[in-house]
Motif scaffolding. Sequence first.
Motif, PDB file in Angstrom:
ATOM      1  N   SER A 296       0.214 -17.403 -10.082  1.00  0.00           N
ATOM      2  CA  SER A 296      -0.958 -17.057 -10.863  1.00  0.00           C
ATOM      3  C   SER A 296      -1.026 -15.586 -11.118  1.00  0.00           C
ATOM      4  O   SER A 296      -1.078 -14.801 -10.211  1.00  0.00           O
ATOM      5  N   ASN A 297      -1.047 -15.214 -12.380  1.00  0.00           N
ATOM      6  CA  ASN A 297      -1.124 -13.795 -12.712  1.00  0.00           C
ATOM      7  C   ASN A 297      -2.427 -13.189 -12.245  1.00  0.00           C
ATOM      8  O   ASN A 297      -2.482 -12.046 -11.809  1.00  0.00           O
ATOM      9  N   GLU A 298      -3.513 -13.971 -12.347  1.00  0.00           N
ATOM     10  CA  GLU A 298      -4.801 -13.437 -11.971  1.00  0.00           C
ATOM     11  C   GLU A 298      -4.857 -13.169 -10.480  1.00  0.00           C
ATOM     12  O   GLU A 298      -5.390 -12.156 -10.037  1.00  0.00           O
ATOM     13  N   SER A 299      -4.318 -14.085  -9.676  1.00  0.00           N
ATOM     14  CA  SER A 299      -4.289 -13.878  -8.239  1.00  0.00           C
ATOM     15  C   SER A 299      -3.453 -12.660  -7.898  1.00  0.00           C
ATOM     16  O   SER A 299      -3.772 -11.900  -7.001  1.00  0.00           O
ATOM     17  N   ASP A 300      -2.332 -12.489  -8.614  1.00  0.00           N
ATOM     18  CA  ASP A 300      -1.471 -11.349  -8.357  1.00  0.00           C
ATOM     19  C   ASP A 300      -2.224 -10.041  -8.553  1.00  0.00           C
ATOM     20  O   ASP A 300      -2.009  -9.074  -7.822  1.00  0.00           O
ATOM     21  N   GLU A 301      -3.103  -9.984  -9.548  1.00  0.00           N
ATOM     22  CA  GLU A 301      -3.852  -8.759  -9.837  1.00  0.00           C
ATOM     23  C   GLU A 301      -4.774  -8.409  -8.683  1.00  0.00           C
ATOM     24  O   GLU A 301      -4.967  -7.233  -8.369  1.00  0.00           O
ATOM     25  N   LEU A 302      -5.354  -9.411  -8.041  1.00  0.00           N
ATOM     26  CA  LEU A 302      -6.315  -9.186  -6.976  1.00  0.00           C
ATOM     27  C   LEU A 302      -5.694  -9.095  -5.592  1.00  0.00           C
ATOM     28  O   LEU A 302      -6.314  -8.572  -4.670  1.00  0.00           O
ATOM     29  N   GLU A 303      -4.472  -9.596  -5.441  1.00  0.00           N
ATOM     30  CA  GLU A 303      -3.858  -9.675  -4.120  1.00  0.00           C
ATOM     31  C   GLU A 303      -3.806  -8.328  -3.400  1.00  0.00           C
ATOM     32  O   GLU A 303      -4.200  -8.228  -2.230  1.00  0.00           O
ATOM     33  N   PRO A 304      -3.316  -7.240  -4.052  1.00  0.00           N
ATOM     34  CA  PRO A 304      -3.281  -5.943  -3.355  1.00  0.00           C
ATOM     35  C   PRO A 304      -4.673  -5.462  -2.952  1.00  0.00           C
ATOM     36  O   PRO A 304      -4.839  -4.870  -1.883  1.00  0.00           O
ATOM     37  N   MET A 305      -5.671  -5.725  -3.797  1.00  0.00           N
ATOM     38  CA  MET A 305      -7.033  -5.294  -3.487  1.00  0.00           C
ATOM     39  C   MET A 305      -7.593  -6.071  -2.301  1.00  0.00           C
ATOM     40  O   MET A 305      -8.266  -5.504  -1.434  1.00  0.00           O
ATOM     41  N   ARG A 306      -7.302  -7.366  -2.268  1.00  0.00           N
ATOM     42  CA  ARG A 306      -7.788  -8.176  -1.143  1.00  0.00           C
ATOM     43  C   ARG A 306      -7.094  -7.770   0.157  1.00  0.00           C
ATOM     44  O   ARG A 306      -7.717  -7.755   1.228  1.00  0.00           O
ATOM     45  N   ASN A 307      -5.788  -7.458   0.065  1.00  0.00           N
ATOM     46  CA  ASN A 307      -5.069  -6.986   1.252  1.00  0.00           C
ATOM     47  C   ASN A 307      -5.645  -5.668   1.750  1.00  0.00           C
ATOM     48  O   ASN A 307      -5.808  -5.454   2.950  1.00  0.00           O
ATOM     49  N   ARG A 308      -5.951  -4.763   0.793  1.00  0.00           N
ATOM     50  CA  ARG A 308      -6.544  -3.476   1.160  1.00  0.00           C
ATOM     51  C   ARG A 308      -7.917  -3.670   1.782  1.00  0.00           C
ATOM     52  O   ARG A 308      -8.272  -3.007   2.763  1.00  0.00           O
ATOM     53  N   LEU A 309      -8.705  -4.616   1.235  1.00  0.00           N
ATOM     54  CA  LEU A 309     -10.025  -4.902   1.785  1.00  0.00           C
ATOM     55  C   LEU A 309      -9.908  -5.444   3.208  1.00  0.00           C
ATOM     56  O   LEU A 309     -10.708  -5.090   4.086  1.00  0.00           O
ATOM     57  N   LEU A 310      -8.899  -6.283   3.439  1.00  0.00           N
ATOM     58  CA  LEU A 310      -8.656  -6.822   4.777  1.00  0.00           C
ATOM     59  C   LEU A 310      -8.283  -5.706   5.742  1.00  0.00           C
ATOM     60  O   LEU A 310      -8.782  -5.652   6.881  1.00  0.00           O
ATOM     61  N   GLU A 311      -7.416  -4.773   5.293  1.00  0.00           N
ATOM     62  CA  GLU A 311      -7.027  -3.639   6.133  1.00  0.00           C
ATOM     63  C   GLU A 311      -8.234  -2.766   6.462  1.00  0.00           C
ATOM     64  O   GLU A 311      -8.396  -2.316   7.606  1.00  0.00           O
ATOM     65  N   LEU A 312      -9.069  -2.529   5.453  1.00  0.00           N
ATOM     66  CA  LEU A 312     -10.274  -1.726   5.680  1.00  0.00           C
ATOM     67  C   LEU A 312     -11.195  -2.397   6.697  1.00  0.00           C
ATOM     68  O   LEU A 312     -11.763  -1.735   7.569  1.00  0.00           O
ATOM     69  N   GLY A 313     -11.328  -3.720   6.554  1.00  0.00           N
ATOM     70  CA  GLY A 313     -12.179  -4.465   7.481  1.00  0.00           C
ATOM     71  C   GLY A 313     -11.682  -4.349   8.911  1.00  0.00           C
ATOM     72  O   GLY A 313     -12.470  -4.157   9.842  1.00  0.00           O
ATOM     73  N   GLU A 314     -10.359  -4.468   9.086  1.00  0.00           N
ATOM     74  CA  GLU A 314      -9.784  -4.366  10.430  1.00  0.00           C
ATOM     75  C   GLU A 314      -9.952  -2.959  10.994  1.00  0.00           C
ATOM     76  O   GLU A 314     -10.270  -2.786  12.176  1.00  0.00           O
ATOM     77  N   THR A 315      -9.739  -1.948  10.141  1.00  0.00           N
ATOM     78  CA  THR A 315      -9.898  -0.559  10.587  1.00  0.00           C
ATOM     79  C   THR A 315     -11.351  -0.279  10.947  1.00  0.00           C
ATOM     80  O   THR A 315     -11.649   0.369  11.962  1.00  0.00           O
ATOM     81  N   LEU A 316     -12.277  -0.775  10.103  1.00  0.00           N
ATOM     82  CA  LEU A 316     -13.701  -0.598  10.384  1.00  0.00           C
ATOM     83  C   LEU A 316     -14.090  -1.264  11.703  1.00  0.00           C
ATOM     84  O   LEU A 316     -14.884  -0.720  12.470  1.00  0.00           O
ATOM     85  N   PHE A 317     -13.522  -2.432  11.974  1.00  0.00           N
ATOM     86  CA  PHE A 317     -13.815  -3.152  13.212  1.00  0.00           C
ATOM     87  C   PHE A 317     -13.403  -2.315  14.416  1.00  0.00           C
ATOM     88  O   PHE A 317     -14.163  -2.174  15.388  1.00  0.00           O
ATOM     89  N   GLU A 318     -12.183  -1.736  14.340  1.00  0.00           N
ATOM     90  CA  GLU A 318     -11.699  -0.894  15.438  1.00  0.00           C
ATOM     91  C   GLU A 318     -12.543   0.367  15.556  1.00  0.00           C
ATOM     92  O   GLU A 318     -12.859   0.820  16.669  1.00  0.00           O
ATOM     93  N   CYS A 319     -12.925   0.945  14.406  1.00  0.00           N
ATOM     94  CA  CYS A 319     -13.757   2.156  14.422  1.00  0.00           C
ATOM     95  C   CYS A 319     -15.112   1.881  15.056  1.00  0.00           C
ATOM     96  O   CYS A 319     -15.633   2.708  15.821  1.00  0.00           O
TER      97      CYS A 319
END
Length: 259
Positions: free
Chosen positions: A198-221
């Motif tokens: 899915s092209n649309e999913s591909d467009e959002l995938e990096p953003m969702r991964n970044r959001l997940l990373e931010l969430g994990e970092t925020l949790f540790e912080c």
Amino acid sequence: LEKDQLKLEKDIARIESRQDAFQETRGTGALRYLLQSGLEGIHGPVADLGEVQNKLRLAMEVAAGSRIGYIVVDNDEIAAKGIELIKKKQAGRLTFLPLNKIKKNTPNHNKAIQRISNISTQGFIGYAVDLVSHQNIYKDVFRLVFGDTLVFEDLNSARNYFNNNRSVTLTGELIEKTGAMTGGSFSSRSSGLSFGTSNESDELEPMRNRLLELGETLFECKKTENSISKSIDDLSQNLRNLEQKQASLEAQRQTFKNC
């Protein structure tokens, strides 16, 4: 981090909203409505029913054209019910491919496409219909979608062979049987559908991964912040105890001085 997280969430929501609107105009919104309606016998769009190699994806999608979004159903009765449902809902338009009718209309595909068995032109990859993996039940679907389209590595190879066959290249150039040639750059894909992805999913995938990373970092912080806050509370209590002790000692000292 929280500001970045909020911005990403807003960006994702904005893109998803845009995609929903895009899907409505392309008919996938209508398909979603049909699936939610409980109508049985819907197999899905052509794009979801075949798999192709990544290097062939663009050529195959260009070769399929608008047919990549046709909806495959068991029979023409289901197609008629589907049309009636989306018509009443004013959900858009869809093109259906009833399996029972397709088979009747393609009794001898090999003869119909007049397959050439010894194409020796350099750069020839194969017939598009042979380059897509699918369940056997959909063979007539993909014969209808691709017909006798040939796939070549580049435009020169396709031009050198031209023999009253529709041809497509790996970079998306298309030569019709009439001789009409289509090509250029792809600023965006018009259908929003892709074989096996899915092209649309591909467009959002990096953003969702970044959001997940931010969430994990925020949790540790926040864990660290809570730990530091507890240490501050403990030290503050110790400080108050010491201040009280100091005040007591000062009072005793003053008493001794007065004596």
